[in-house]
Design an enzyme around this catalytic site. Structure first.
Site, PDB file in Angstrom:
ATOM      1  CB  ILE A   1       0.665   6.251   6.023  1.00  0.00           C
ATOM      2  CG1 ILE A   1      -0.171   7.268   6.811  1.00  0.00           C
ATOM      3  CG2 ILE A   1       1.713   5.610   6.918  1.00  0.00           C
ATOM      4  CD1 ILE A   1      -1.084   6.651   7.862  1.00  0.00           C
TER       5      ILE A   1
ATOM      6  CE1 TYR B   1      -9.471   0.878   8.930  1.00  0.00           C
ATOM      7  CE2 TYR B   1     -10.319   2.455  10.524  1.00  0.00           C
ATOM      8  CZ  TYR B   1      -9.301   2.010   9.707  1.00  0.00           C
ATOM      9  OH  TYR B   1      -8.099   2.688   9.664  1.00  0.00           O
TER      10      TYR B   1
ATOM     11  CB  SER C   1      -1.556   7.187  -2.110  1.00  0.00           C
ATOM     12  OG  SER C   1      -2.421   6.218  -1.526  1.00  0.00           O
TER      13      SER C   1
ATOM     14  N   GLY D   1       0.824  -1.198   0.000  1.00  0.00           N
ATOM     15  CA  GLY D   1       0.000   0.000   0.000  1.00  0.00           C
ATOM     16  C   GLY D   1       0.862   1.253   0.000  1.00  0.00           C
ATOM     17  N   GLY D   2       1.929   1.216  -0.802  1.00  0.00           N
ATOM     18  CA  GLY D   2       2.918   2.284  -0.762  1.00  0.00           C
ATOM     19  C   GLY D   2       2.779   3.328  -1.843  1.00  0.00           C
TER      20      GLY D   2
END
Length: 252
Positions: free
Chosen positions: A19, A152, A17, A14-15
């Site tokens: 954090i 979540y 965008s 998940g790199g």
């Protein structure tokens, strides 16, 4: 501190965008030889890798799909790399009112946030160095009961539990496992996941100004700084912890 990751190989899921992208930039800035960045959206991933520069390798991958994770492992093996740091960051946040949440909604959140994180780390272990570090991006909601976010919230509680369990499971290889739990952070997930418009974002910012000790949202760079600390040798005696980076919002 400028070269804490000199020569290291890092994987950031998940790199592309938010954090994850901020962390990938920081790893490269601090000397990482190679940062493997994964993301589901190929266009966003391509843009991110171009921004990161020659030290980054982008791999289109959905952590909810095991064959995609296995492809990441094959690419790392094919390059002859061994991984020093895994930043398991990929995740989604969506509103899910209790009465209106369907099976597909539940599965989507848990497949990415829980199953995806579990199998990302499991599949990467054979290409990971002994003495390495795994860091999860959790959330303060894992310890709270925020309304309309129960799925979540529960998914992030599971992430925190993984850190406790795997710190024990991986002690034979001296691999540390820790969690950073951000508070409200200004990332694209507000628009893309929570479907906030600018009015909603401004309203949330005004709310935090009143109720949070620091009085504002976090910046992805601030969360990345904590992630890098736990991944680094500076945190060599820190294992199995959750570090809340939230400006005190959930602490007081």
């Amino acid at each position: 501190m400028a070269n804490r990751f000199e020569g290291k190989v890092v994987v950031v899921t998940g790199g592309s965008s938010g954090i994850g992208l901020a962390a990938a930039k920081a790893f490269l800035h601090e000397g990482a030889r190679r940062v493997y960045v994964t993301g589901r959206n190929e266009q966003t991933l391509t843009t991110a890798v171009a921004d990161l520069g020659p030290g980054a390798t982008g791999i289109a991958s959905d952590v909810a799909v095991l064959s995609d994770i296995e492809r990441v492992v094959r690419e790392i093996e094919g390059a002859g790399d061994l991984v020093d740091v895994v930043l398991a960051n990929a995740g989604i946040s969506e509103y899910s009112p209790f009465e209106a949440t369907g099976e597909a909604d539940f599965d989507r959140i848990f497949d990415i946030n829980v199953k995806g994180m579990f199998f990302t780390v499991q599949k990467l272990l054979p290409v990971m160095r002994d003495g390495g570090s795994v860091v999860f991006t959790g959330s303060i909601v894992g310890n709270k009961g925020m309304a309309d976010l129960s799925v979540y919230n529960a998914s992030k509680a599971a992430v925190r539990s993984f850190a406790r369990s795997w710190a024990n499971d991986l002690k034979g290889r001296a691999i540390r496992v820790n969690t950073v739990s951000p508070g409200v952070t200004r990332t694209p997930i507000m628009e893309n996941g929570l479907k906030f418009d600018q009015q909603a974002i401004d309203g949330f910012a005004a709310y935090l100004k009143e109720v949070s000790p620091i009085g504002r949202m976090g910046d992805p760079k601030e969360i990345a700084a904590a992630l890098l600390f736990l991944a680094s040798d500076e945190a060599s005696y820190i294992n199995g912890v959750e570090l809340s980076v939230d400006g005190g919002f959930a602490q007081v």
